[in-house]
Design a protein around this motif. Structure first.
Motif, short mmCIF file in Angstrom:
data_model
loop_
_atom_site.label_atom_id
_atom_site.label_comp_id
_atom_site.label_asym_id
_atom_site.label_seq_id
_atom_site.Cartn_x
_atom_site.Cartn_y
_atom_site.Cartn_z
N ILE A 5 1.25 -1.07 0.22
CA ILE A 5 0.13 0.06 -0.05
C ILE A 5 0.74 1.34 0.20
CG2 ILE A 5 -1.70 1.29 1.70
CD1 ILE A 5 -2.94 -1.56 2.58
N ILE A 6 1.87 1.38 0.39
CA ILE A 6 2.79 2.39 0.86
C ILE A 6 3.64 2.84 -0.85
CG2 ILE A 6 4.97 3.17 1.88
CD1 ILE A 6 3.74 2.21 4.69
N LEU A 7 3.90 1.50 -1.03
CA LEU A 7 5.12 1.28 -2.35
C LEU A 7 3.59 1.42 -3.49
CD1 LEU A 7 6.88 -1.18 -2.83
CD2 LEU A 7 7.75 0.66 -2.87
N GLY A 8 2.52 1.60 -3.47
CA GLY A 8 1.62 1.77 -4.51
C GLY A 8 0.88 3.44 -3.67
N LEU A 9 0.92 3.97 -2.82
CA LEU A 9 0.87 5.37 -3.00
C LEU A 9 1.74 6.85 -3.40
CD1 LEU A 9 -0.95 5.57 1.30
CD2 LEU A 9 -1.76 6.51 -1.22
N LEU A 10 3.53 5.73 -3.04
CA LEU A 10 4.74 6.79 -3.23
C LEU A 10 4.05 7.00 -4.85
CD1 LEU A 10 7.50 5.19 -1.27
CD2 LEU A 10 6.44 7.91 -1.49
N ALA A 11 4.19 5.65 -5.26
CA ALA A 11 4.68 5.79 -7.16
C ALA A 11 2.89 6.64 -7.82
CB ALA A 11 3.44 3.91 -7.30
N ALA A 12 1.76 6.72 -6.77
CA ALA A 12 0.86 7.26 -7.02
C ALA A 12 1.24 8.87 -6.48
CB ALA A 12 -0.33 7.54 -6.39
N THR A 13 2.40 9.70 -6.15
CA THR A 13 2.78 10.80 -6.26
C THR A 13 3.68 10.91 -7.09
OG1 THR A 13 3.83 10.49 -4.32
CG2 THR A 13 1.86 11.24 -3.45
N VAL A 14 5.08 10.02 -6.89
CA VAL A 14 6.05 10.55 -8.63
C VAL A 14 5.34 10.43 -9.81
CG1 VAL A 14 7.55 9.34 -9.05
CG2 VAL A 14 7.49 9.48 -6.80
N ALA A 15 4.49 9.04 -9.89
CA ALA A 15 4.13 9.65 -11.21
C ALA A 15 3.24 10.73 -11.52
CB ALA A 15 2.92 8.28 -11.44
N PRO A 16 2.12 11.63 -11.35
CA PRO A 16 1.42 12.91 -12.37
C PRO A 16 2.64 13.72 -11.98
CG PRO A 16 0.88 12.40 -10.47
CD PRO A 16 1.57 11.44 -9.95
N SER A 17 4.33 14.20 -10.63
CA SER A 17 5.58 14.53 -10.87
C SER A 17 6.04 14.16 -12.55
CB SER A 17 6.01 14.92 -9.69
OG SER A 17 6.87 13.67 -9.31
N VAL A 18 5.72 13.23 -12.73
CA VAL A 18 7.01 12.81 -14.22
C VAL A 18 6.61 13.07 -15.64
CG1 VAL A 18 8.26 10.90 -14.73
CG2 VAL A 18 8.27 10.85 -12.27
N ALA A 19 5.00 13.34 -15.13
CA ALA A 19 4.22 13.13 -16.21
C ALA A 19 4.20 14.92 -16.35
CB ALA A 19 3.25 12.85 -16.21
N SER A 20 4.32 15.68 -15.64
CA SER A 20 3.89 17.27 -15.67
C SER A 20 5.52 17.97 -16.03
CB SER A 20 3.36 17.65 -14.09
OG SER A 20 4.55 17.42 -13.72
N ALA A 21 6.41 17.38 -15.81
CA ALA A 21 7.25 17.55 -17.08
C ALA A 21 7.30 18.30 -18.35
CB ALA A 21 8.95 16.67 -17.04
N GLN A 22 7.81 19.63 -18.73
CA GLN A 22 7.37 20.16 -20.19
C GLN A 22 8.67 20.69 -21.17
OE1 GLN A 22 4.17 21.20 -21.34
NE2 GLN A 22 3.48 20.42 -19.65
N SER A 23 8.93 20.20 -22.17
CA SER A 23 10.01 20.32 -22.73
C SER A 23 8.95 21.95 -22.92
CB SER A 23 9.80 19.34 -24.09
OG SER A 23 8.76 19.64 -24.58
N TYR A 24 10.71 22.79 -23.53
CA TYR A 24 10.18 23.99 -24.58
C TYR A 24 9.09 24.42 -25.40
CZ TYR A 24 11.57 28.40 -26.22
OH TYR A 24 11.90 29.98 -26.23
N GLY A 25 9.01 23.32 -26.34
CA GLY A 25 8.34 23.21 -27.24
C GLY A 25 7.00 23.58 -26.88
N GLU A 26 6.71 22.76 -25.47
CA GLU A 26 5.31 22.65 -25.19
C GLU A 26 4.69 23.62 -24.73
OE1 GLU A 26 5.92 18.79 -22.60
OE2 GLU A 26 5.29 16.93 -23.92
N ALA A 27 6.03 24.23 -23.41
CA ALA A 27 5.48 25.28 -22.80
C ALA A 27 5.08 26.77 -24.29
CB ALA A 27 6.66 25.68 -22.27
#
Length: 156
Positions: A5-27
């Motif tokens: 359960i703890i690993l699942g919660l950690l993965a849920a909090t890390v995944a959105p921050s990785v997915a939100s990384a923006q490239s210069y072109g996207e911005a």
């Protein structure tokens, strides 16, 4: 089970921050979309009814917020470009204001920002240069040494 359960919660909090990384072109694309929505708003104001204008305003406001968040993410993920660092100069730090005349030692070519577009600074005018002064950025008229614009704490 508890570890799972703890690993699942950690993965849920890390995944959105990785997915939100923006490239210069996207911005850049999000800014372009914002300009298009602002153009649509102006057209709706000219030709549309009040409901359309309200909806378009809401869309533009949301697009502005998204563009700000995209650039915030970009700057956060590219800290090396915006890093304050160990900036040494042969003079001490002064907090300059607009209109002050500087001595040439403060704005000589050693302190010019060669590529202002890298830092998303507007194009300097004729006889003007972007100059770095510790963590501040100043737009200086190089003919008379007057400060035209100041961005304090630009390089954090």
């Amino acid at each position: 089970m508890r570890k799972l359960i703890i690993l699942g919660l950690l993965a849920a909090t890390v995944a959105p921050s990785v997915a939100s990384a923006q490239s210069y072109g996207e911005a850049r694309r999000s800014e372009r979309n914002l300009r298009e929505e602002q153009r649509d708003l102006r057209q709706a104001q000219r030709y549309g009814d009040r409901r359309d204008v309200r909806e378009e305003r809401r869309d533009v406001r949301d697009a502005r917020q998204e563009a700000r968040e995209d650039w915030r993410d970009y700057r956060r993920n590219h800290r090396d470009v915006y890093r304050g660092g160990n900036w040494r100069a042969p003079f001490r730090y002064n907090q300059w204001n607009v209109g002050v005349r500087l001595r040439p030692a403060y704005y000589n070519s050693r302190y010019y920002i060669a590529d202002p577009y890298r830092y998303r600074l507007p194009r300097p005018g004729v006889n003007q240069r972007w100059v770095r002064h510790y963590n501040d950025v100043m737009l200086v008229n190089v003919r008379n040494g007057r400060v035209v614009q100041v961005h304090r704490g630009f390089f954090w």
